[in-house]
Design a protein around this motif. Sequence first.
Motif, PDB file in Angstrom:
ATOM      1  N   PHE A  42       8.294  12.875 -11.063  1.00  0.00           N
ATOM      2  CA  PHE A  42       7.426  11.908 -10.388  1.00  0.00           C
ATOM      3  C   PHE A  42       6.342  12.601  -9.567  1.00  0.00           C
ATOM      4  CE2 PHE A  42       6.346   9.311  -6.662  1.00  0.00           C
ATOM      5  CZ  PHE A  42       5.859   8.182  -7.298  1.00  0.00           C
ATOM      6  N   VAL A  87      -4.024   4.329  -7.101  1.00  0.00           N
ATOM      7  CA  VAL A  87      -3.233   5.528  -7.362  1.00  0.00           C
ATOM      8  C   VAL A  87      -1.794   5.158  -7.697  1.00  0.00           C
ATOM      9  CG1 VAL A  87      -2.298   7.643  -6.339  1.00  0.00           C
ATOM     10  CG2 VAL A  87      -4.695   7.034  -5.963  1.00  0.00           C
ATOM     11  N   ILE A  88      -1.225   4.243  -6.930  1.00  0.00           N
ATOM     12  CA  ILE A  88       0.162   3.825  -7.179  1.00  0.00           C
ATOM     13  C   ILE A  88       0.298   3.156  -8.547  1.00  0.00           C
ATOM     14  CG2 ILE A  88       1.985   2.232  -6.447  1.00  0.00           C
ATOM     15  CD1 ILE A  88       1.694   4.756  -4.738  1.00  0.00           C
ATOM     16  N   GLU A  95      -1.110  14.489 -10.366  1.00  0.00           N
ATOM     17  CA  GLU A  95      -2.169  14.389 -11.381  1.00  0.00           C
ATOM     18  C   GLU A  95      -3.002  13.129 -11.177  1.00  0.00           C
ATOM     19  OE1 GLU A  95      -2.479  17.539 -14.387  1.00  0.00           O
ATOM     20  OE2 GLU A  95      -1.094  17.088 -12.765  1.00  0.00           O
ATOM     21  N   ALA A  96      -2.358  12.008 -10.861  1.00  0.00           N
ATOM     22  CA  ALA A  96      -3.074  10.751 -10.644  1.00  0.00           C
ATOM     23  C   ALA A  96      -3.978  10.842  -9.420  1.00  0.00           C
ATOM     24  CB  ALA A  96      -2.078   9.601 -10.485  1.00  0.00           C
ATOM     25  N   THR A  97      -3.477  11.434  -8.352  1.00  0.00           N
ATOM     26  CA  THR A  97      -4.273  11.580  -7.137  1.00  0.00           C
ATOM     27  C   THR A  97      -5.431  12.538  -7.371  1.00  0.00           C
ATOM     28  OG1 THR A  97      -2.241  11.285  -5.848  1.00  0.00           O
ATOM     29  CG2 THR A  97      -4.186  12.047  -4.662  1.00  0.00           C
ATOM     30  N   ILE A 142      -1.507  16.481  -2.094  1.00  0.00           N
ATOM     31  CA  ILE A 142      -1.754  15.112  -2.551  1.00  0.00           C
ATOM     32  C   ILE A 142      -2.455  14.310  -1.450  1.00  0.00           C
ATOM     33  CG2 ILE A 142      -0.613  12.914  -3.092  1.00  0.00           C
ATOM     34  CD1 ILE A 142       1.450  14.543  -4.679  1.00  0.00           C
ATOM     35  N   ILE A 160       3.457  13.705 -11.682  1.00  0.00           N
ATOM     36  CA  ILE A 160       2.635  12.568 -12.110  1.00  0.00           C
ATOM     37  C   ILE A 160       1.769  12.064 -10.962  1.00  0.00           C
ATOM     38  CG2 ILE A 160       2.734  10.170 -12.901  1.00  0.00           C
ATOM     39  CD1 ILE A 160       5.270  10.953 -14.460  1.00  0.00           C
ATOM     40  N   LEU A 161       2.360  11.940  -9.768  1.00  0.00           N
ATOM     41  CA  LEU A 161       1.600  11.501  -8.596  1.00  0.00           C
ATOM     42  C   LEU A 161       0.485  12.493  -8.271  1.00  0.00           C
ATOM     43  CD1 LEU A 161       1.236   9.567  -6.194  1.00  0.00           C
ATOM     44  CD2 LEU A 161       2.935  10.926  -4.945  1.00  0.00           C
ATOM     45  N   THR A 216      -0.042   5.715 -11.281  1.00  0.00           N
ATOM     46  CA  THR A 216       1.142   6.587 -11.258  1.00  0.00           C
ATOM     47  C   THR A 216       2.319   5.904 -11.939  1.00  0.00           C
ATOM     48  OG1 THR A 216       0.426   7.624  -9.182  1.00  0.00           O
ATOM     49  CG2 THR A 216       2.744   7.834  -9.760  1.00  0.00           C
ATOM     50  N   LEU A 218       1.694   6.063 -15.709  1.00  0.00           N
ATOM     51  CA  LEU A 218       1.961   7.408 -16.224  1.00  0.00           C
ATOM     52  C   LEU A 218       3.447   7.750 -16.181  1.00  0.00           C
ATOM     53  CD1 LEU A 218      -1.038   9.296 -14.581  1.00  0.00           C
ATOM     54  CD2 LEU A 218      -0.743   8.776 -17.011  1.00  0.00           C
ATOM     55  N   SER A 219       4.183   7.161 -15.246  1.00  0.00           N
ATOM     56  CA  SER A 219       5.629   7.393 -15.179  1.00  0.00           C
ATOM     57  C   SER A 219       6.331   6.828 -16.410  1.00  0.00           C
ATOM     58  CB  SER A 219       6.210   6.746 -13.915  1.00  0.00           C
ATOM     59  OG  SER A 219       5.692   7.338 -12.750  1.00  0.00           O
TER      60      SER A 219
END
Length: 454
Positions: free
Chosen positions: A385, A370-371, A391-393, A306, A388-389, A374, A377-378
């Motif tokens: 978590f 990103v936060i 995938e977002a990153t 990440i 999800i983090l 995330t 998406l959470s």
Amino acid sequence: MNFTKKNKVYRFLLTPPKILVIGFAFIILIGTILLSLPIASSTGVSLSFMNALFMATSATCVTGLAVIDPGTELSTFGELVILSLCQIGGLGFTTMATLIALVFNKRISVKERLVLQQAMNHGSMEGIVRLMRKVIFYSLSIELVGALLLSIRFSLDMSIGQALYYGIFHSVSSFTNVGLDIFGSIHGPFSSFSPYVNDPFVSIVIMLLIFLGGIGFIVISDLLGFRKSRKLSLHSKVVLSVSVALVVIGSIVIYIFEYSNEHTLQGLNPSDKIMASTLQSVTTRSGGITTLDIPMLRQSTQFFMIIWMFIGAAPGSTGGGIKVTTFAILIGAMYTMARGREDVVFFRNRISKEVVYKAITLTLLSFLLVIAFTMVLSVTEDRQFLTILFEATSAFGTTGLSMGLTPELSTVGKIAITFLMFLGRLGPLTLAYALSPKPQKESFRYPEGKITIG
């Protein structure tokens, strides 16, 4: 409307950042329409608009995340659409427009040069058209060599025609750092290059293609001209030194973390372990191609990846992230403050405070993006978590690596990731400049205040 007002409207509509945003959005729209056609599907049943939009955005924004497996769910026409979007998105639609203009001997206007400068993150307009000629020539040459090498290897497993097609597709996908593959019909959906984990030839070719695409066209131009000039620009020195350091550090960390993991490296011989770790380090910062099963990696490795995805590739390249130069400036600023010095210095060159502020701003904006996504998406996705983090990153860094969440995204999740891929390709600062009014110089300065830090 008088002439002055018209001129203001014209300037508002056609600033370089706005042209980049509109241009990429237009290419994505065309790609979405083409992928929505029944002929683009392997079954003859049209893809849903959302899936077509997601795949068009992923290819154009050189991300590589996929809600469908291209090798099994797209026809040859659909794969060619994806390939075209990868090429246009990787080189940039401005580069392709320049190519068309040069073919027809059309003069490149000052406005168009400004857009090219913005697209390439180049310091000035001087020599920008010459640079674009080099970009086109170098890119096509590297992709051609990569395609020939991969085709030779693939010909051992399939017919000559199919091997050539697969070689071209995966050479373009690797060099543009997209990472989409069409091996699904042979090795199974979403298999990527995992069957070639023991193949050093394929691994080395893929790593070189990803690395060359990720260091940027300015650096490639400098390297090819080094024999004549005997010098490299500061930009090239920083990009090369940081990129090599990140590859080496990443390889060592992944090797150590995964050495005894029975699902990844444990079953490989020592040389294959090193090769797989190195390829994963190279591809993590933007490539998207993998020979390891990402969901089966240890959580420590996934979290490390990440960080590497967030850093990304070099400016003016086919990669995303905050860029290696931004990361270098942040490390340099931290070192400078710790040593009690005033200036950030690289290779005996002082970095201006304006560039340092821009690096800090870009990093903070990227981190917040990103936060924020995330968190969204959470709420919409019922997954861990870290998944999800990750995938977002991956979406923001236009990396394309996935822990298996993307094919299972909800409609809201697909929209969020689609928008994040778009932001990641353009860069948060470009979008901010595109949406903000023309900055005006302040006619006064406030008195200096003091705040305690730390």
